[in-house]
Design a protein around this motif. Sequence first.
Motif, PDB file in Angstrom:
ATOM      1  N   GLU A 162       0.832  -1.205   0.000  1.00 37.04           N
ATOM      2  CA  GLU A 162       0.000   0.000   0.000  1.00 37.04           C
ATOM      3  C   GLU A 162       0.870   1.260   0.000  1.00 37.04           C
ATOM      4  OE1 GLU A 162      -3.100   2.133   3.051  1.00 37.04           O
ATOM      5  OE2 GLU A 162      -3.267  -0.045   2.828  1.00 37.04           O
ATOM      6  N   TYR A 163       1.909   1.260   0.844  1.00 36.31           N
ATOM      7  CA  TYR A 163       2.801   2.422   0.929  1.00 36.31           C
ATOM      8  C   TYR A 163       3.500   2.663  -0.413  1.00 36.31           C
ATOM      9  CZ  TYR A 163       6.646   5.454   2.199  1.00 36.31           C
ATOM     10  OH  TYR A 163       7.533   6.498   2.232  1.00 36.31           O
ATOM     11  N   ASN A 191       2.611   1.725  -3.444  1.00 35.02           N
ATOM     12  CA  ASN A 191       1.657   2.180  -4.457  1.00 35.02           C
ATOM     13  C   ASN A 191       1.313   3.653  -4.264  1.00 35.02           C
ATOM     14  OD1 ASN A 191      -0.002   1.601  -6.740  1.00 35.02           O
ATOM     15  ND2 ASN A 191      -1.760   1.743  -5.381  1.00 35.02           N
ATOM     16  N   GLU A 192       1.072   4.028  -3.013  1.00 36.48           N
ATOM     17  CA  GLU A 192       0.693   5.414  -2.695  1.00 36.48           C
ATOM     18  C   GLU A 192       1.827   6.397  -3.004  1.00 36.48           C
ATOM     19  OE1 GLU A 192      -0.078   7.385   1.519  1.00 36.48           O
ATOM     20  OE2 GLU A 192      -1.560   5.825   1.054  1.00 36.48           O
ATOM     21  N   THR A 193       3.031   6.096  -2.520  1.00 37.48           N
ATOM     22  CA  THR A 193       4.142   7.032  -2.731  1.00 37.48           C
ATOM     23  C   THR A 193       4.628   7.022  -4.182  1.00 37.48           C
ATOM     24  OG1 THR A 193       5.727   5.397  -1.889  1.00 37.48           O
ATOM     25  CG2 THR A 193       4.960   7.077  -0.341  1.00 37.48           C
ATOM     26  N   GLN A 239       2.763   6.772  -6.791  1.00 31.76           N
ATOM     27  CA  GLN A 239       1.847   7.656  -7.523  1.00 31.76           C
ATOM     28  C   GLN A 239       2.215   9.130  -7.311  1.00 31.76           C
ATOM     29  OE1 GLN A 239      -0.162   6.450  -9.875  1.00 31.76           O
ATOM     30  NE2 GLN A 239       0.741   4.523  -9.216  1.00 31.76           N
ATOM     31  N   LYS A 240       2.641   9.468  -6.100  1.00 31.94           N
ATOM     32  CA  LYS A 240       3.045  10.857  -5.815  1.00 31.94           C
ATOM     33  C   LYS A 240       4.361  11.217  -6.501  1.00 31.94           C
ATOM     34  CE  LYS A 240       0.865  11.019  -1.282  1.00 31.94           C
ATOM     35  NZ  LYS A 240       1.101  10.942   0.164  1.00 31.94           N
TER      36      LYS A 240
END
Length: 169
Positions: free
Chosen positions: A130-131, A133-135, A137-138
């Motif tokens: 999850e981390y 994927n989230e970072t 994208q940023k």
Amino acid sequence: MLIYLVGYMGCGKTTYGRQLAKELQYSFVDLDKKIENEQGCTISQLFEAQGEDGFRRIEREAMMSTFKMIDTVVATGGGTPCFFDNMEQLNQHGTTLYIEMDAKGLAFNLRHSLGKRPLLAGKSPEELAEYINETLQKRLPFYTQAKCKVNGIGITPQKMIDSLPQEEL
């Protein structure tokens, strides 16, 4: 030529950067190792003592100290291009090469190095995925500003060389 490798942690900047430098007969600099040598402590210790903001300022100084190097491959930290105007500066002073990988491939590569990476420490496999994927994208808007790009799956020094502007080699 000065080549900056950018991409998320675990994409192979250091491993393949060394191979690329050897193939081109260039010098190799790992920005994180340079910082650790200059500061006399690990990246994790710097994060703990200085916080991420303090670390990013130190990282920027180390990055800027590479601008006058020639015939060198520099493996940047995964976050290096994403702070201040670092990506713009990297593009201005060298040829940037983005090693592109998806979150699943990165999680697979990073599963054994969680303790060595301060931003990943203590995360479960689900939290890690999850981390990442989230970072990722940023960070993509920064990474995709690189002048060149190569897929990190099945990467070789020759594929990296083929991704670079041939007239500059």
